[in-house]
Scaffold this motif. Structure first.
Motif, short mmCIF file in Angstrom:
data_model
loop_
_atom_site.label_atom_id
_atom_site.label_comp_id
_atom_site.label_asym_id
_atom_site.label_seq_id
_atom_site.Cartn_x
_atom_site.Cartn_y
_atom_site.Cartn_z
N LEU A 169 11.55 5.71 3.18
CA LEU A 169 11.01 5.77 4.55
C LEU A 169 11.78 6.74 5.43
N LYS A 170 13.09 6.77 5.27
CA LYS A 170 13.92 7.66 6.08
C LYS A 170 13.60 9.13 5.85
N LEU A 171 13.08 9.42 4.67
CA LEU A 171 12.81 10.83 4.32
C LEU A 171 11.40 11.28 4.68
N LYS A 172 10.54 10.33 5.05
CA LYS A 172 9.15 10.66 5.32
C LYS A 172 8.90 10.84 6.81
N LYS A 173 8.22 11.91 7.16
CA LYS A 173 7.90 12.22 8.55
C LYS A 173 6.38 12.28 8.74
N GLY A 174 5.93 11.97 9.92
CA GLY A 174 4.51 12.05 10.22
C GLY A 174 4.00 10.79 10.87
N HIS A 175 2.69 10.73 11.05
CA HIS A 175 2.06 9.57 11.66
C HIS A 175 2.26 8.35 10.77
N GLU A 176 2.28 7.17 11.40
CA GLU A 176 2.53 5.92 10.68
C GLU A 176 1.63 5.75 9.46
N ILE A 177 0.34 6.01 9.63
CA ILE A 177 -0.60 5.83 8.52
C ILE A 177 -0.24 6.72 7.34
N THR A 184 4.10 4.43 -0.17
CA THR A 184 3.40 3.74 -1.25
C THR A 184 3.32 4.61 -2.50
N GLN A 185 2.96 5.88 -2.31
CA GLN A 185 2.86 6.80 -3.45
C GLN A 185 4.21 7.00 -4.13
N SER A 186 5.27 7.11 -3.33
CA SER A 186 6.60 7.29 -3.89
C SER A 186 7.03 6.08 -4.72
N LEU A 187 6.74 4.89 -4.21
CA LEU A 187 7.09 3.66 -4.93
C LEU A 187 6.27 3.53 -6.22
N LEU A 188 5.02 3.95 -6.17
CA LEU A 188 4.19 3.93 -7.39
C LEU A 188 4.76 4.88 -8.44
N ARG A 189 5.19 6.07 -7.99
CA ARG A 189 5.76 7.05 -8.93
C ARG A 189 7.07 6.53 -9.54
N LYS A 190 7.77 5.69 -8.81
CA LYS A 190 9.02 5.12 -9.32
C LYS A 190 8.77 3.93 -10.25
N GLY A 191 7.49 3.55 -10.40
CA GLY A 191 7.17 2.53 -11.38
C GLY A 191 7.05 1.12 -10.87
N TYR A 192 6.96 0.93 -9.55
CA TYR A 192 6.83 -0.42 -9.01
C TYR A 192 5.37 -0.86 -9.00
N THR A 193 5.15 -2.16 -9.15
CA THR A 193 3.79 -2.68 -9.17
C THR A 193 3.23 -2.77 -7.76
N LEU A 194 1.90 -2.86 -7.65
CA LEU A 194 1.26 -2.96 -6.33
C LEU A 194 1.68 -4.22 -5.60
N ILE A 197 5.11 -3.56 -4.20
CA ILE A 197 5.01 -2.57 -3.13
C ILE A 197 4.50 -3.21 -1.84
N GLN A 198 3.52 -4.12 -1.98
CA GLN A 198 2.98 -4.79 -0.80
C GLN A 198 4.05 -5.61 -0.10
N ILE A 199 4.89 -6.28 -0.87
CA ILE A 199 5.99 -7.06 -0.28
C ILE A 199 6.96 -6.13 0.44
N VAL A 200 7.29 -5.00 -0.19
CA VAL A 200 8.21 -4.04 0.41
C VAL A 200 7.63 -3.48 1.70
N MET A 201 6.35 -3.13 1.69
CA MET A 201 5.71 -2.54 2.87
C MET A 201 5.74 -3.51 4.05
N ASN A 202 5.63 -4.78 3.75
CA ASN A 202 5.67 -5.79 4.81
C ASN A 202 7.07 -5.94 5.41
N GLU A 203 8.07 -5.51 4.64
CA GLU A 203 9.46 -5.62 5.11
C GLU A 203 9.94 -4.37 5.85
#
Length: 272
Positions: A169-177, A184-194, A197-203
């Motif tokens: 998150l610290k490395l990503k710039k731009g609008h919230e959406i 999400t895409q970065s976490l998918l590329r790192k091999g995490y399940t959906l 990822i949903q739990i992480v996004m909520n945190e």
């Protein structure tokens, strides 16, 4: 019928011997081959005996190569096969060597999967899907892959995954959406399940104040507008700029206000 006239230890390898028949060097043999056939001076060997000796010694050579290869790190059957094939060993000998490795627990796919799981969880930021892919590429059985991938998901600390999300998150710039999409895409590329990822996004905290959003919009507007200037002009330039910014997550009214503020919005009213 040839006769063994001499058996001597090789100078550079005390585990191998030179076998002489009728006063001439015949072949090098492994110490296990020497014991297996109880070879000794003055022994008479038939042609079938020599064939068996050669086959067994080739097998022992393959075993020694496999043991040395496996001494550096754990390997799978696929890796050992490929290593022996590289030295052009015949398939029958390779299979015998593989059987020996299984019998002596030199190859153990469950142990391999367990070891790789612990290593990746403790030393990398990779998720279970990357782990699963690695096991598949290494030729591990599907049942072992499924079992240990489940263990990977259960044993990988959620706090560690959240830390990875915060780091991204610290490395990503731009609008919230757009930032949410990138994370999400970065976490998918790192091999995490959906699910993970949903739990992480909520945190994660994606909040951006108005000033930050305004600055981001200004930055993206300049970037998009300057890029589109090379392809379009007039109303089409404005329309393409608006479309690009909306895809980045900015709202139409905010974009229009920023265009007017920048003095490049003439003619947009006709396209509303």
């Amino acid at each position: 019928m040839p006769k063994v006239t001499k058996i001597e230890v090789q100078k550079n390898n005390k585990e191998r011997f030179n076998l002489y028949l009728d006063g001439k060097f015949e072949m090098g043999i492994d110490i296990n081959t020497l014991v297996q056939f109880n070879l000794k001076k003055d022994q008479l060997l038939e042609e079938v005996d020599m064939q068996k000796i050669q086959e067994f010694d080739l097998y022992r050579r393959g075993v020694n190569m496999a043991i040395q290869y496996l001494s550096y790190k754990k390997r799978t059957e696929k890796e050992v096969r490929q290593y022996l094939e590289k030295y052009e060993m015949n398939l029958n000998v390779i299979q015998q060597v593989i059987d020996f490795c299984y019998k002596e627990k030199l190859i153990d796919h469950e142990d391999y999967a367990e070891s790789l799981k612990n290593t990746m969880i403790n030393t990398t930021e990779k998720g279970p899907e990357i782990y699963k892919q690695k096991l598949y590429q290494l030729g591990i059985e599907p049942t072992v892959i499924d079992n240990y991938t489940q263990l990977y998901e259960q044993q990988q600390p959620l706090d560690d995954v959240i830390k990875v999300g915060k780091k991204i998150l610290k490395l990503k710039k731009g609008h919230e959406i757009k930032v949410k999409q990138k994370v999400t895409q970065s976490l998918l590329r790192k091999g995490y399940t959906l699910d993970a990822i949903q739990i992480v996004m909520n945190e994660l905290d994606f909040f951006q104040d108005e000033e930050t959003l305004d600055n981001l919009l200004q930055r993206d507007l300049e970037k998009v507008y300057n890029k589109n200037c090379r392809k379009y002009d007039g109303n089409k330039l404005i329309m393409k700029t608006i479309e690009a910014l909306m895809r980045k997550g900015y709202k139409y009214d905010k974009i229009k206000s920023k265009l007017e503020e920048s003095g490049i919005s003439d003619g947009t009213e006709e396209n509303e």
